[in-house]
Design a protein around this motif. Structure first.
Motif, PDB file in Angstrom:
ATOM      1  N   UNK A  93     -27.855  -1.982  28.765  1.00  0.00           N
ATOM      2  CA  UNK A  93     -26.536  -1.346  28.636  1.00  0.00           C
ATOM      3  C   UNK A  93     -26.574  -0.172  27.659  1.00  0.00           C
ATOM      4  N   UNK A  94     -27.274  -0.356  26.548  1.00  0.00           N
ATOM      5  CA  UNK A  94     -27.314   0.697  25.533  1.00  0.00           C
ATOM      6  C   UNK A  94     -28.101   1.906  26.028  1.00  0.00           C
ATOM      7  N   UNK A  95     -29.197   1.669  26.741  1.00  0.00           N
ATOM      8  CA  UNK A  95     -29.960   2.787  27.305  1.00  0.00           C
ATOM      9  C   UNK A  95     -29.093   3.606  28.260  1.00  0.00           C
ATOM     10  N   UNK A  96     -28.312   2.914  29.072  1.00  0.00           N
ATOM     11  CA  UNK A  96     -27.459   3.607  30.042  1.00  0.00           C
ATOM     12  C   UNK A  96     -26.337   4.386  29.344  1.00  0.00           C
ATOM     13  N   UNK A  97     -25.962   3.928  28.138  1.00  0.00           N
ATOM     14  CA  UNK A  97     -24.922   4.644  27.386  1.00  0.00           C
ATOM     15  C   UNK A  97     -25.476   5.886  26.683  1.00  0.00           C
ATOM     16  N   UNK A  98     -26.649   5.745  26.086  1.00  0.00           N
ATOM     17  CA  UNK A  98     -27.183   6.865  25.306  1.00  0.00           C
ATOM     18  C   UNK A  98     -27.937   7.868  26.170  1.00  0.00           C
ATOM     19  N   UNK A  99     -28.353   7.433  27.359  1.00  0.00           N
ATOM     20  CA  UNK A  99     -29.076   8.323  28.269  1.00  0.00           C
ATOM     21  C   UNK A  99     -28.382   8.300  29.634  1.00  0.00           C
ATOM     22  N   UNK A 100     -27.303   9.058  29.786  1.00  0.00           N
ATOM     23  CA  UNK A 100     -26.566   9.041  31.060  1.00  0.00           C
ATOM     24  C   UNK A 100     -27.478   9.348  32.245  1.00  0.00           C
ATOM     25  N   UNK A 101     -27.330   8.539  33.283  1.00  0.00           N
ATOM     26  CA  UNK A 101     -28.126   8.733  34.482  1.00  0.00           C
ATOM     27  C   UNK A 101     -29.443   7.996  34.491  1.00  0.00           C
ATOM     28  N   UNK A 102     -29.799   7.388  33.347  1.00  0.00           N
ATOM     29  CA  UNK A 102     -31.074   6.673  33.295  1.00  0.00           C
ATOM     30  C   UNK A 102     -31.002   5.407  34.145  1.00  0.00           C
ATOM     31  N   UNK A 103     -32.131   5.027  34.726  1.00  0.00           N
ATOM     32  CA  UNK A 103     -32.188   3.853  35.603  1.00  0.00           C
ATOM     33  C   UNK A 103     -33.252   2.889  35.081  1.00  0.00           C
ATOM     34  N   UNK A 104     -32.890   2.072  34.057  1.00  0.00           N
ATOM     35  CA  UNK A 104     -33.902   1.195  33.465  1.00  0.00           C
ATOM     36  C   UNK A 104     -34.166  -0.052  34.307  1.00  0.00           C
ATOM     37  N   UNK A 105     -35.445  -0.417  34.397  1.00  0.00           N
ATOM     38  CA  UNK A 105     -35.855  -1.658  35.068  1.00  0.00           C
ATOM     39  C   UNK A 105     -36.521  -2.539  34.015  1.00  0.00           C
ATOM     40  N   UNK A 106     -36.045  -3.777  33.906  1.00  0.00           N
ATOM     41  CA  UNK A 106     -36.542  -4.672  32.875  1.00  0.00           C
ATOM     42  C   UNK A 106     -37.065  -5.968  33.484  1.00  0.00           C
ATOM     43  N   UNK A 107     -38.191  -6.403  32.990  1.00  0.00           N
ATOM     44  CA  UNK A 107     -38.744  -7.705  33.358  1.00  0.00           C
ATOM     45  C   UNK A 107     -38.918  -8.511  32.076  1.00  0.00           C
ATOM     46  N   UNK A 108     -38.436  -9.767  32.084  1.00  0.00           N
ATOM     47  CA  UNK A 108     -38.435 -10.562  30.852  1.00  0.00           C
ATOM     48  C   UNK A 108     -39.136 -11.897  31.073  1.00  0.00           C
TER      49      UNK A 108
END
Length: 268
Positions: A93-108
């Motif tokens: 959520x924070x990445x999408x707020x500080x970097x508009x348009x970013x498309x993060x993919x996360x594996x946990x």
């Protein structure tokens, strides 16, 4: 105070070596691992991610940027899977707020809660994040680390041919990737580093022997083997392909059983 370390790895696999050692050092204490890859970015936002962790993470953490997989690895000591998932949500959520348009993919994952970690498993987690087609946070499962026979890139402009080969070879356990023309095949080969490229010679853009030449000159850790599967039956072309180092040359229409055998031979 949070412990932050960002190291851009220059040596292949170092991130996995260090992470594996960190997890072993935790003995039976659960620790979270998150791999982050932002789509369509040559440079991953490690500085922004560190700022986010400084603001949101209540425990110590470590961060490594891996240029080989183009991912960022986050180590979260003493975090259960539930807490790791929550932290991953905050990161996304924070990445999408500080970097508009970013498309993060996360594996946990969380270890040893989900089993014993290994370098192979951690590499597989990074690949899972990098190649993910799902925008949701992905929970990694150890079953995904099961040994696969290898990666095959199918290159053919005919959709029916690609679908037939994809289904047949996937059932045999291969990891299958597809490309519809020569240029996209070269891009895909760099991205997934296949063990074998199964290719038509008649392709849009780049095709024929020049395409084979380009494959053989890709800057990869290990050059993929190549099997030509084509309509072309010109003797000169066949000779040129073998001179370029292809493993085999199969003409269409082909016997699926025979093709299976020729592919297996490439993996022996």
């Amino acid at each position: 105070m949070a412990n932050t370390v960002t190291l851009e790895r220059q040596v292949k696999d170092s991130v996995y070596d260090i992470l594996d050692e960190q997890l072993k050092g935790m003995a039976n204490e659960n620790s979270g691992v998150v791999f982050v890859h932002c789509m369509d970015r040559d440079q991953q936002p490690d500085a922004e991610l560190q700022d986010i962790l400084t603001r949101t993470c209540e425990t110590e953490y470590q961060v490594w940027k891996d240029t080989q997989s183009n991912t960022i690895a986050v180590f979260l000591p003493f975090m259960s899977l539930n807490r790791t998932h929550y932290q991953a949500l905050l990161i996304k959520q924070s990445l999408m707020q500080v970097l508009p348009g970013v498309d993060p993919r996360l594996t946990i994952a969380s270890f040893p809660e989900m089993g014993k970690a290994s370098k192979h498993m951690l590499k597989s987690m990074a690949e899972s994040a990098r190649l993910s087609t799902d925008a949701d946070i992905k929970l990694y499962t150890p079953n995904e680390t099961a040994v696969r026979p290898g990666k095959i890139l199918i290159v053919d402009q005919e959709k029916s041919t690609r679908e037939f080969l994809q289904i047949r070879l996937a059932l045999q356990g291969y990891d299958i990737y597809e490309a519809v023309d020569g240029l996209s095949a070269l891009d895909m080969a760099v991205k997934v580093e296949p063990d074998l490229i199964l290719t038509e010679l008649n392709l849009y853009g780049m095709s024929g022997v020049p395409f084979i030449h380009q494959i053989q000159n890709l800057d990869l850790k290990q050059q993929p083997k190549v099997i030509v599967l084509t309509d072309q039956r010109v003797e000169q072309t066949i000779t040129q392909c073998f001179e370029k180092g292809v493993e085999d040359y199969v003409t269409k229409p082909f016997s699926p059983v025979e093709l299976d055998a020729r592919i297996r031979r490439c993996f022996q």
